[in-house]
Every structure is written in structure tokens, then in C-alpha cells.
Write a protein that holds these residues in place. Structure first.
Motif, PDB file in Angstrom:
ATOM      1  N   GLN A  56       0.886  -1.153   0.222  1.00  0.00           N
ATOM      2  CA  GLN A  56       0.294   0.384  -0.370  1.00  0.00           C
ATOM      3  C   GLN A  56       0.923   1.225   0.384  1.00  0.00           C
ATOM      4  O   GLN A  56       0.440   2.026  -0.940  1.00  0.00           O
ATOM      5  CB  GLN A  56      -0.711  -0.179   1.063  1.00  0.00           C
ATOM      6  N   GLN A  57       2.090   1.274   0.773  1.00  0.00           N
ATOM      7  CA  GLN A  57       3.187   2.872   0.818  1.00  0.00           C
ATOM      8  C   GLN A  57       3.521   2.627  -0.322  1.00  0.00           C
ATOM      9  O   GLN A  57       3.555   4.228  -0.884  1.00  0.00           O
ATOM     10  CB  GLN A  57       4.441   2.034   1.788  1.00  0.00           C
ATOM     11  N   LEU A  58       3.629   1.621  -0.873  1.00  0.00           N
ATOM     12  CA  LEU A  58       4.501   1.650  -2.014  1.00  0.00           C
ATOM     13  C   LEU A  58       3.829   2.108  -3.341  1.00  0.00           C
ATOM     14  O   LEU A  58       3.780   3.629  -4.364  1.00  0.00           O
ATOM     15  CB  LEU A  58       4.843   0.375  -2.639  1.00  0.00           C
ATOM     16  N   VAL A  59       2.161   1.527  -3.748  1.00  0.00           N
ATOM     17  CA  VAL A  59       1.101   2.211  -4.646  1.00  0.00           C
ATOM     18  C   VAL A  59       0.691   3.865  -4.341  1.00  0.00           C
ATOM     19  O   VAL A  59       0.656   4.416  -5.100  1.00  0.00           O
ATOM     20  CB  VAL A  59       0.076   1.260  -4.209  1.00  0.00           C
ATOM     21  N   ASP A  60       0.644   3.975  -2.700  1.00  0.00           N
ATOM     22  CA  ASP A  60       0.366   5.438  -3.143  1.00  0.00           C
ATOM     23  C   ASP A  60       1.664   6.914  -2.701  1.00  0.00           C
ATOM     24  O   ASP A  60       1.282   7.975  -2.925  1.00  0.00           O
ATOM     25  CB  ASP A  60       0.258   5.734  -1.278  1.00  0.00           C
ATOM     26  N   SER A  61       2.619   6.297  -3.371  1.00  0.00           N
ATOM     27  CA  SER A  61       3.651   6.894  -3.860  1.00  0.00           C
ATOM     28  C   SER A  61       3.603   6.491  -4.740  1.00  0.00           C
ATOM     29  O   SER A  61       5.419   7.883  -5.264  1.00  0.00           O
ATOM     30  CB  SER A  61       4.845   6.368  -3.200  1.00  0.00           C
ATOM     31  N   VAL A  62       3.196   6.194  -5.856  1.00  0.00           N
ATOM     32  CA  VAL A  62       3.541   5.884  -7.318  1.00  0.00           C
ATOM     33  C   VAL A  62       3.404   7.322  -7.640  1.00  0.00           C
ATOM     34  O   VAL A  62       2.314   8.581  -7.627  1.00  0.00           O
ATOM     35  CB  VAL A  62       2.308   4.944  -7.992  1.00  0.00           C
ATOM     36  N   VAL A  63       4.142   7.398  -8.551  1.00  0.00           N
ATOM     37  CA  VAL A  63       4.001   9.295  -9.511  1.00  0.00           C
ATOM     38  C   VAL A  63       3.989   8.110 -10.604  1.00  0.00           C
ATOM     39  O   VAL A  63       5.488   7.824 -11.146  1.00  0.00           O
ATOM     40  CB  VAL A  63       5.671   9.311  -9.195  1.00  0.00           C
TER      41      VAL A  63
END
Length: 108
Positions: A56-63
């Protein structure tokens, strides 16, 4: 991706939460011999939750254009493997007792 991740993670969190708070304590009272399996499954729930949080953290940080698709794919693959192992163990150890305790809820 965010929407799918949120939906899947939310459903899995609800499923595991229901097991941890209601079903596993009920099974432990009715079938004390399942205690070791229930403890292991509860610990696996914690592992899965930590993996979900990382994804979730990785997906939330998606640019867009900057995400590391290799890392995301590897994290998702690890989660899928963990869940397959978890559900297989659950089916091998307690699913018959779960099914005898209460009918599965109808989510349709």
C-alpha cells in the motif's frame, strides 16, 4: 491499481479480522486441539498485514513514470505466495471445523 489494491486489501483485512476476533476464538473453545494451528494462522495474518502495508505504501507513493514496476511486481508475487501458503494451511487444518461451526456469510 490503487482502487484494486484498496478493495483487495480491505476485503482481506476484514476477512482476517473476522477470523481473529470471532471465528478463531470460537474454534479454540470448541476444538482445543486446534490451538497450535490457530496461533500459526493468527501469526500469518500479521505477516500478511505487514506485506499489505508495504504494498500500500508503494502504491500510494506512485508517481506515473517513476514507479519501480519490478519491485511492485515482486512484492505482489510475495504476497500472493504467502496467501496461497496460508490458505492451503488453513484448508488442511481447520476448514472442516470452520464449515461445521457456522455457514459462510452470503455476500451476494
Amino acid at each position: 491499481m490503487r482502487t484494486h489494491c484498496l478493495n483487495f486489501c480491505g476485503a482481506l483485512k476484514k476477512h482476517h479480522g473476522g477470523e481473529d476476533m470471532a471465528m478463531f476464538p470460537t474454534l479454540a473453545k470448541q476444538f482445543p486441539a486446534f490451538a497450535p494451528a490457530l496461533v500459526q494462522l493468527g501469526e500469518e495474518h500479521k505477516v500478511v498485514a505487514r506485506m499489505q502495508e508495504g504494498i500500500q505504501q508503494l502504491v500510494d507513493s506512485v508517481v506515473p513514470g517513476v514507479i519501480d514496476p519490478v519491485r511492485l511486481r515482486a512484492d505482489l508475487e510475495r504476497l500472493a505466495n504467502q496467501l496461497e501458503s496460508h490458505f492451503r494451511y488453513e484448508e488442511e487444518t481447520i476448514v472442516t471445523a470452520l464449515n461445521a461451526t457456522a455457514p459462510a456469510p452470503d455476500y451476494a
